[in-house]
Design a protein around this motif. Structure first.
Motif, PDB file in Angstrom:
ATOM      1  N   GLY A 277      33.145  10.702-126.819  1.00  0.00           N
ATOM      2  CA  GLY A 277      31.831  10.850-126.326  1.00  0.00           C
ATOM      3  C   GLY A 277      31.084  11.241-127.508  1.00  0.00           C
ATOM      4  O   GLY A 277      29.947  10.941-127.505  1.00  0.00           O
ATOM      5  N   GLY A 280      30.194   8.401-129.518  1.00  0.00           N
ATOM      6  CA  GLY A 280      29.147   7.356-129.015  1.00  0.00           C
ATOM      7  C   GLY A 280      27.680   8.142-129.271  1.00  0.00           C
ATOM      8  O   GLY A 280      26.986   7.521-129.495  1.00  0.00           O
ATOM      9  N   LEU A 281      27.517   9.282-128.913  1.00  0.00           N
ATOM     10  CA  LEU A 281      26.373  10.143-129.086  1.00  0.00           C
ATOM     11  C   LEU A 281      26.122  10.160-130.444  1.00  0.00           C
ATOM     12  O   LEU A 281      24.879   9.886-130.558  1.00  0.00           O
ATOM     13  CB  LEU A 281      26.788  11.632-128.900  1.00  0.00           C
ATOM     14  CG  LEU A 281      25.375  12.724-128.559  1.00  0.00           C
ATOM     15  CD1 LEU A 281      24.557  11.945-127.273  1.00  0.00           C
ATOM     16  CD2 LEU A 281      26.100  14.150-128.443  1.00  0.00           C
ATOM     17  N   ALA A 311      21.029   7.841-122.432  1.00  0.00           N
ATOM     18  CA  ALA A 311      22.384   7.275-122.671  1.00  0.00           C
ATOM     19  C   ALA A 311      23.676   8.264-122.849  1.00  0.00           C
ATOM     20  O   ALA A 311      24.650   7.813-122.224  1.00  0.00           O
ATOM     21  CB  ALA A 311      22.140   6.771-123.936  1.00  0.00           C
ATOM     22  N   GLY A 312      23.305   9.374-123.012  1.00  0.00           N
ATOM     23  CA  GLY A 312      24.341  10.361-123.003  1.00  0.00           C
ATOM     24  C   GLY A 312      24.907  10.725-121.394  1.00  0.00           C
ATOM     25  O   GLY A 312      25.988  10.560-121.238  1.00  0.00           O
ATOM     26  N   GLY A 315      26.767   7.630-120.261  1.00  0.00           N
ATOM     27  CA  GLY A 315      28.292   7.732-120.976  1.00  0.00           C
ATOM     28  C   GLY A 315      28.934   8.609-120.432  1.00  0.00           C
ATOM     29  O   GLY A 315      30.358   8.073-119.815  1.00  0.00           O
TER      30      GLY A 315
ATOM     31  N   THR B   2      33.908   2.238-124.787  1.00  0.00           N
ATOM     32  CA  THR B   2      32.883   1.499-124.206  1.00  0.00           C
ATOM     33  C   THR B   2      31.630   1.968-124.821  1.00  0.00           C
ATOM     34  O   THR B   2      30.275   1.499-124.977  1.00  0.00           O
ATOM     35  CB  THR B   2      32.769   1.676-122.697  1.00  0.00           C
ATOM     36  OG1 THR B   2      33.033   2.926-122.437  1.00  0.00           O
ATOM     37  CG2 THR B   2      33.924   0.862-122.138  1.00  0.00           C
ATOM     38  N   ARG B   3      31.591   3.372-125.342  1.00  0.00           N
ATOM     39  CA  ARG B   3      30.576   4.122-125.699  1.00  0.00           C
ATOM     40  C   ARG B   3      29.977   3.286-127.234  1.00  0.00           C
ATOM     41  O   ARG B   3      29.028   3.977-127.577  1.00  0.00           O
ATOM     42  CB  ARG B   3      31.041   5.413-126.254  1.00  0.00           C
ATOM     43  CG  ARG B   3      31.484   5.940-125.003  1.00  0.00           C
ATOM     44  CD  ARG B   3      30.423   6.117-123.882  1.00  0.00           C
ATOM     45  NE  ARG B   3      28.968   6.579-124.356  1.00  0.00           N
ATOM     46  CZ  ARG B   3      28.789   7.769-124.453  1.00  0.00           C
ATOM     47  NH1 ARG B   3      29.564   8.920-124.263  1.00  0.00           N
ATOM     48  NH2 ARG B   3      27.701   8.397-125.053  1.00  0.00           N
ATOM     49  N   ARG B   4      30.706   2.776-127.789  1.00  0.00           N
ATOM     50  CA  ARG B   4      30.175   2.174-129.181  1.00  0.00           C
ATOM     51  C   ARG B   4      28.945   1.350-128.842  1.00  0.00           C
ATOM     52  O   ARG B   4      28.104   1.385-129.740  1.00  0.00           O
ATOM     53  CB  ARG B   4      31.411   1.234-129.971  1.00  0.00           C
ATOM     54  CG  ARG B   4      31.292   0.568-131.140  1.00  0.00           C
ATOM     55  CD  ARG B   4      30.628   1.605-132.079  1.00  0.00           C
ATOM     56  NE  ARG B   4      29.171   1.956-131.972  1.00  0.00           N
ATOM     57  CZ  ARG B   4      28.377   1.117-132.276  1.00  0.00           C
ATOM     58  NH1 ARG B   4      28.578  -0.132-132.682  1.00  0.00           N
ATOM     59  NH2 ARG B   4      27.171   1.536-132.417  1.00  0.00           N
ATOM     60  N   PRO B   6      26.653   1.470-126.632  1.00  0.00           N
ATOM     61  CA  PRO B   6      25.292   1.611-126.154  1.00  0.00           C
ATOM     62  C   PRO B   6      24.238   1.767-127.376  1.00  0.00           C
ATOM     63  O   PRO B   6      23.027   1.760-126.964  1.00  0.00           O
ATOM     64  CB  PRO B   6      25.739   3.041-125.554  1.00  0.00           C
ATOM     65  CG  PRO B   6      26.776   2.971-125.092  1.00  0.00           C
ATOM     66  CD  PRO B   6      27.654   2.033-125.977  1.00  0.00           C
ATOM     67  N   THR B   7      24.621   1.600-128.627  1.00  0.00           N
ATOM     68  CA  THR B   7      23.631   2.028-129.847  1.00  0.00           C
ATOM     69  C   THR B   7      22.706   0.738-129.615  1.00  0.00           C
ATOM     70  O   THR B   7      21.594   1.069-129.648  1.00  0.00           O
ATOM     71  CB  THR B   7      24.272   1.831-131.142  1.00  0.00           C
ATOM     72  OG1 THR B   7      25.265   0.818-131.167  1.00  0.00           O
ATOM     73  CG2 THR B   7      25.133   3.105-131.349  1.00  0.00           C
ATOM     74  N   PRO B  10      20.748   0.721-125.292  1.00  0.00           N
ATOM     75  CA  PRO B  10      19.522   1.524-124.989  1.00  0.00           C
ATOM     76  C   PRO B  10      18.436   1.493-125.865  1.00  0.00           C
ATOM     77  O   PRO B  10      17.295   1.649-125.139  1.00  0.00           O
ATOM     78  CB  PRO B  10      20.138   3.248-125.208  1.00  0.00           C
ATOM     79  CG  PRO B  10      21.416   2.786-125.976  1.00  0.00           C
ATOM     80  CD  PRO B  10      21.972   1.357-125.941  1.00  0.00           C
TER      81      PRO B  10
END
Lengths: 756, 127
Positions: A277, A280-281, A311-312, A315, B2-4, B6-7, B10
């Motif tokens: 997490g 990603g953040l 987005a956070g 996620g 999966t978080r990669r 979103p850059t 969004p």
């Protein structure tokens, strides 16, 4: 500037620098020497022997690695463990420790130094403790300076909290893991400070080594993201953080998945989701920063801010959703037990039964850390004064570490390095303040100033003044009265020195008395000196010499690794407690009556049953004291057949004397422990010296087992499981016949026949 | 993993929501102020994002069967992306003050070492 005492003048800066570095090196050599030497009590008092339980398995695995090579070790299937299931060893261990010893062994062999693999295993932990001291030095140096670093290194070198896991012979994962922990943290701090991808890569590599070495790697997996997250929330994001964290996470996570025992866990379990997490953040934050640098519209920036939060949230929601869908495994029971200390006792008795998983008692904080416990909060507060990015790390570490150390005894180990670092920061601050000769200018002492100038000149002119005078400044008369004078300085320094001295005494005492026992060999101190009690090895060698190699030995799981390592016989259960049902089966056999237990024993091909009995010499870690855990674990699987309250007296006491409950007296464990115990007392009162109770006059009898071996002090008792009677009788009946007893049950059958 | 992604999304989502002039001004600012070197790196980054997205879509739509192979490929994209992004940050003249010890040459050397280590593990994990 007025000085409290004179410093030698006229030295070239290079000399000062070189001398300081020489002193550092010498101090470092001494610290390493002390760290290694104080861990050798176990070897000197006893012998070069592997300690306790888990190390015996590690040692056995290392021997396989050393003798057969890495590929054999990697694919090793051990059919003798968890009989009849067997164990895939290569895929169920952290191989870092064995690999390290294997590499050292092979290097020494290549240098034609024929060192026995056992000695490498025994001395690995002391050797790595020197490296731990070094990495702690490097870490603390980033926090404050060299002086604090050296103090921290000295602390970690001898502090009992770390020694408890790293004495010679304690060949366990923690032996190398603490070094890796500190070094990974050091590399992380370095990467963060410099924004260097190189240090990030190194941090990832050492993280990989850590993952391969110890299950506690999850601590790093969560500490570093926590630090990064805290920095972001504090508004301290900068691109150095991005570089360091991204490099570490991207390489480290992929690397950690190479360890078979870890596998896909880093993307599949909740323990690892925090790191993902934060990763990603950070990407989002970095992207936003990039866009922000190109546009300055206020509206647009607000929009970006909202989109980051959205987005956070998305996620986090995704991770939670995936957890509910079952794609990400929720927290494991072991993890829950960290938050709710009563959880394990309720749901996973097998975890709660391990003594090192109990919550920490407060005296053990003092025992393990001594005066560092008091300095620790001071050091943390010192960190707040400057509060650079790396200080935030120490603060978070101290919070998290303190909590975990309070929850579980064994996690004291992860707290210890942080305590050493923080205390070293505090103590070196004290020393800095009181040794620094510069006196701050006070407004009213203009006269003093003039005086001191005169004195300085005088001191400089008196070239022949003795060194003592020069250093202590005893030629000064009236100037020393103030708070900045020598007297308060010396008072504080003496006091600090005394504290350090008592710390050393305490550490040495604790190490030699509490933490250096191999627990395979016991020592008893009597008036005529120390006696060694070597019952364990006596019994294990008896098994090794007198039983066929395929003879299956059943014992409580604590002794599984030792039996495998020393007796080389198959065992039903061992210390790798992965199969609760199998352990519960053993628990059931031990806690039921002979008639119930016998079929279980025969179904599992058990040839020998081994129990530990300390009643004769007062060895309190014996099976009767552990018995309730066997009952509880068995009850977890067979709640209808085994009930814990049955083993207590009506008053709720746990007794073994006349008042013991019938279930207790009939249990296999009770019978095996006290079988023929009365005989050694020659008709007198048979005392159990652990529980201080009188054993019943008519001791238990055994029909389905027979005594095979009892060690010198009765600590280990081995029973052979009788095979079927040759005449096909029930063993109980056959036994009664042997003893010439009348068949009491001869009447009812006749009666029944008459009825028919 | 999966978080990669979103850059990308969004930002795109937000830019759609914003007025087109804002996006245009952003694009213009980017074209005008970014050195050619960094644009080159950005092109590579865009390629890596596309490669990662393609693998992820394949994994979801078709199969994730050799899961380790998918992970290795995806981690290769992601890892290379962050390493390249780190390189971009370090060589960006605007960030000169933040990186006193990391010269552009040093940054490239770090990038190369990181990539080698990353792809060592990728190769090992492909199976």
């Amino acid at each position: 500037m007025p000085l409290a005492y004179n410093l030698p003048t006229g030295l070239p800066p290079s000399t000062v620098k070189n001398t300081a570095s020489l002193v550092r090196i010498v101090a470092f050599a001494l610290i390493s020497g002390a760290a290694i030497a104080s861990r050798l009590f176990a070897v000197i008092n006893f012998e070069s022997i592997i300690h306790e339980f888990d190390p015996w398995f590690n040692y056995r695995a290392t021997r396989v690695l050393a003798s057969k090579g890495f590929y054999e070790f990697w694919n090793w299937f051990d059919p003798t463990a968890w009989y009849p299931l067997g164990r895939v060893v290569g895929g169920t261990i952290y191989p870092g420790l064995m690999a390290t010893s294997g590499v050292i062994y092979n290097v020494l062999q290549a240098l034609h130094l024929p060192v026995d693999i056992r000695n490498i295993c025994v001395l690995l932990a002391p050797g790595f403790s020197a490296l731990t001291a070094w990495s702690t030095y490097m870490f603390t140096r980033e926090m404050k300076d060299d002086r604090a670093g050296l103090l921290a290194a000295a602390f970690i070198g001898i502090v009992p909290g770390y020694i408890s896991r790293s004495v010679a012979g304690s060949y366990d994962n923690e032996a190398i893991a603490i070094f890796l922990l500190m070094f990974t943290f050091y590399l992380w701090i370095k990467a963060l400070k410099l924004g260097s991808a190189l240090f990030g890569t190194f941090a990832a590599l050492f993280y990989f080594y850590m993952v391969a070495a110890w299950g506690g790697y999850a601590f790093i997996t969560n500490m570093i993201p926590l630090h990064a997250l805290a920095l972001i929330i504090m508004g301290r994001y900068n691109s150095r953080l991005y570089v360091a964290y991204s490099t570490w996470y991207a390489i480290g996570t992929l690397a950690s998945m190479q360890v078979p025992f870890v596998g896909f866990q880093p993307i599949r379990t909740s323990e690892h989701m925090g790191a993902l997490g934060v990763f990603g953040l950070l990407q989002i934050v970095a992207f936003v920063e990039l866009v922000r640098s190109h546009v300055s519209s206020k509206q647009f920036q607000d929009l970006l801010f909202v989109s980051v939060i959205a987005a956070g949230a998305v996620g986090t929601g995704t991770i939670i959703g995936l957890t509910y869908m079952g794609w990400i495994a929720p927290w494991t029971g072991r993890f829950y037990s960290l938050w709710d200390t009563g959880y394990a006792k309720k749901y996973i008795p097998i975890i709660a039964s391990v003594s090192e998983h109990q919550p920490t008692a407060w005296p053990s904080f003092f025992m393990d850390l001594q005066f560092l416990v008091f300095l620790f909060p001071a050091g943390v507060i010192m960190c707040f004064r400057e509060l650079r990015d790396e200080h935030v790390f120490v603060i978070i570490y101290s919070l998290v570490g303190s909590y975990f150390a309070g929850v579980m005894v064994r996690l004291m180990l992860t707290l210890t390095p942080c305590v050493c670092v923080a205390s070293a920061i505090a103590l070196s601050q004290v020393l800095d303040t009181y040794i620094n000769p510069v006196e701050p200018d006070a407004p009213e002492d203009a006269k003093d100033e003039g005086e001191s100038k005169k004195e300085k000149k005088a001191a400089a002119s008196v070239g022949s003044a003795s060194v003592v005078e020069l250093i202590t400044g005893e030629n000064k008369k009236d100037r020393k009265a103030g708070i900045f004078g020598l007297a308060p300085r010396i008072a504080v320094l003496l006091h600090t020195g005394a504290m350090l001295w008592f710390f050393v005494l305490h550490c040495t005492w604790v190490t030699s008395n509490a933490y250096s026992s191999p627990s395979v060999v016991l020592a008893s101190h009597q008036r005529d000196g120390m006696h060694l009690i070597d019952d364990f090895r006596e019994a294990y060698y008896w098994l090794r010499q007198n039983t066929p190699e395929t003879a299956v030995v059943m014992s409580w799981w604590d002794y599984g690794y030792q039996i495998a390592g020393m007796a080389d016989r198959p065992t039903l259960v061992d210390n790798n407690t992965w199969n609760n049902t199998h352990i519960a089966t053993v628990g059931k056999a031990m806690s039921s009556s002979e008639e119930v237990a016998y079929p279980i024993l025969r179904k599992h091909d058990v040839d020998y049953v081994l129990v530990i009995f300390g009643g004769l010499i007062g060895y309190s870690g014996d099976d009767i004291n552990k018995f309730l855990w066997m009952v509880r674990i068995a009850q977890g699987v067979w709640p209808d057949e085994i009930r814990e309250p049955d083993y207590f007296t009506p008053n709720g006491e746990y007794r073994i004397d006349d008042r013991a409950s019938e279930t207790m007296k009939n249990s296999l464990m009770y019978k095996m422990s006290f079988y023929r115990y009365n005989d050694i007392f020659g008709g007198g009162q048979a005392m159990d010296r652990v529980r201080n109770q009188v054993v019943p006059k008519n001791g238990p009898t055994l029909d389905y087992l027979e005594e095979a071996f009892t060690s010198e002090n009765w600590i280990v008792r081995i029973y052979a499981v009788k095979k079927d009677d040759l005449l096909g009788r029930d063993l109980k009946v056959a036994n009664a016949f042997e003893q010439g007893k009348k068949r009491k049950r001869s009447k009812p059958p006749i009666k029944r026949r008459a009825l028919a | 993993m999966t978080r990669r992604d979103p850059t990308g999304p969004p930002a795109r989502a937000s830019s759609q929501a914003a007025t087109p002039t804002a996006v245009q001004s952003l694009w213009k600012a980017y074209i005008d102020t970014t050195p050619a070197r960094l644009k080159f790196i950005d092109a590579f980054l865009a390629f890596l994002v596309l490669s990662g997205v393609a693998q992820f879509v394949y994994c979801i739509l078709v199969s994730s069967f050799p899961f380790n192979a998918f992970l290795a490929g995806f981690a290769s994209s992601v890892g290379q992306f962050v390493l390249t992004a780190s390189l971009r940050i370090q060589v960006n003249p605007e960030n000169r003050t933040l990186y006193k010890t990391v010269s552009p040459e040093r940054a490239f050397a770090d990038f190369a070492i990181g990539s080698v280590v990353l792809h060592f593990f990728v190769f090992n994990f492909l199976g």
